[in-house]
Design a protein around this motif. Structure first.
Motif, short mmCIF file in Angstrom:
data_model
loop_
_atom_site.label_atom_id
_atom_site.label_comp_id
_atom_site.label_asym_id
_atom_site.label_seq_id
_atom_site.Cartn_x
_atom_site.Cartn_y
_atom_site.Cartn_z
N THR A 10 0.84 -1.21 0.00
CA THR A 10 0.00 0.00 0.00
C THR A 10 0.87 1.25 0.00
OG1 THR A 10 -1.74 -1.19 1.17
CG2 THR A 10 -1.84 1.22 1.21
N GLU A 35 -7.11 13.66 -11.37
CA GLU A 35 -7.27 12.20 -11.29
C GLU A 35 -6.42 11.63 -10.15
OE1 GLU A 35 -5.51 8.60 -13.93
OE2 GLU A 35 -6.60 10.14 -15.04
N GLU A 38 -7.71 12.40 -6.63
CA GLU A 38 -8.80 11.49 -6.28
C GLU A 38 -8.25 10.15 -5.79
OE1 GLU A 38 -11.32 11.32 -9.73
OE2 GLU A 38 -12.02 13.37 -9.45
N LYS A 39 -7.18 9.67 -6.44
CA LYS A 39 -6.55 8.43 -5.98
C LYS A 39 -5.95 8.61 -4.59
CE LYS A 39 -5.32 6.20 -10.32
NZ LYS A 39 -4.24 5.69 -11.17
N LYS A 40 -5.37 9.78 -4.35
CA LYS A 40 -4.79 10.05 -3.03
C LYS A 40 -5.88 10.03 -1.96
CE LYS A 40 -1.89 13.46 -2.52
NZ LYS A 40 -1.14 14.71 -2.67
N GLN A 41 -7.04 10.52 -2.29
CA GLN A 41 -8.17 10.50 -1.34
C GLN A 41 -8.49 9.07 -0.93
OE1 GLN A 41 -8.27 13.87 -0.30
NE2 GLN A 41 -10.32 13.16 0.12
N LEU A 42 -8.45 8.15 -1.88
CA LEU A 42 -8.70 6.75 -1.58
C LEU A 42 -7.65 6.19 -0.61
CD1 LEU A 42 -9.68 5.42 -5.13
CD2 LEU A 42 -11.21 5.98 -3.23
N PHE A 43 -6.42 6.60 -0.80
CA PHE A 43 -5.36 6.16 0.11
C PHE A 43 -5.55 6.74 1.51
CE2 PHE A 43 -3.05 4.95 -3.72
CZ PHE A 43 -2.52 3.74 -3.32
N GLU A 45 -8.23 7.17 3.01
CA GLU A 45 -9.22 6.33 3.68
C GLU A 45 -8.63 4.97 4.04
OE1 GLU A 45 -12.42 6.16 0.89
OE2 GLU A 45 -12.78 8.31 0.98
N LYS A 46 -7.70 4.50 3.20
CA LYS A 46 -7.15 3.16 3.37
C LYS A 46 -6.00 3.10 4.40
CE LYS A 46 -5.66 -0.56 0.29
NZ LYS A 46 -5.29 -0.89 -1.09
#
Length: 122
Positions: A10, A35, A38-43, A45-46
């Motif tokens: 990760t 783009e 937006e991917k960083k936002q997912l990280f 959360e993860k």
């Protein structure tokens, strides 16, 4: 996949996103930057859900430091791009506000409102 390997994978993926973001910022590719944000936002959360149990602090320090440096670099590039855009907009609005003088068709020296992208008041 065990929890330790998931943490490393990760973090490595997150590093790759940051590297891609840096390249997009350097190339001024705003579509790609959006783009990647937006991917960083997912990280974001993860990352809190990862369980680093069983890992030594030394194992994560190097990778975490690289991620921190990339994030700081990307922040500086973003600030630089914003400052550049503000400077351009300020130059454009100054040019629009100032009325310049020119010769009319009749040969008189008159004021004419015209926009100029270059600040000629140097």
């Amino acid at each position: 996949m065990n929890a330790q390997q998931e943490v490393f994978d990760t973090l490595k993926e997150f590093k790759q996103v940051l590297l891609a973001e840096r390249e997009a910022l350097i190339k001024n590719d705003s579509t790609k930057v959006v783009e990647l944000v937006e991917k960083k936002q997912l990280f974001l959360e993860k990352l809190p859900e990862l369980n680093p149990a069983g890992l030594k602090k030394e194992d994560l320090t190097g990778l975490a430091e690289e991620i921190k440096q990339l994030q700081q670099t990307n922040l500086l590039l973003t600030q630089q791009a914003l400052q550049y855009q503000e400077t351009v907009m300020e130059a454009i609005t100054k040019g629009v506000k100032n009325s310049s003088t020119t010769y009319s068709k009749k040969g008189n020296y008159t004021a004419a409102d015209q926009a100029s992208l270059i600040d000629q008041s140097l």
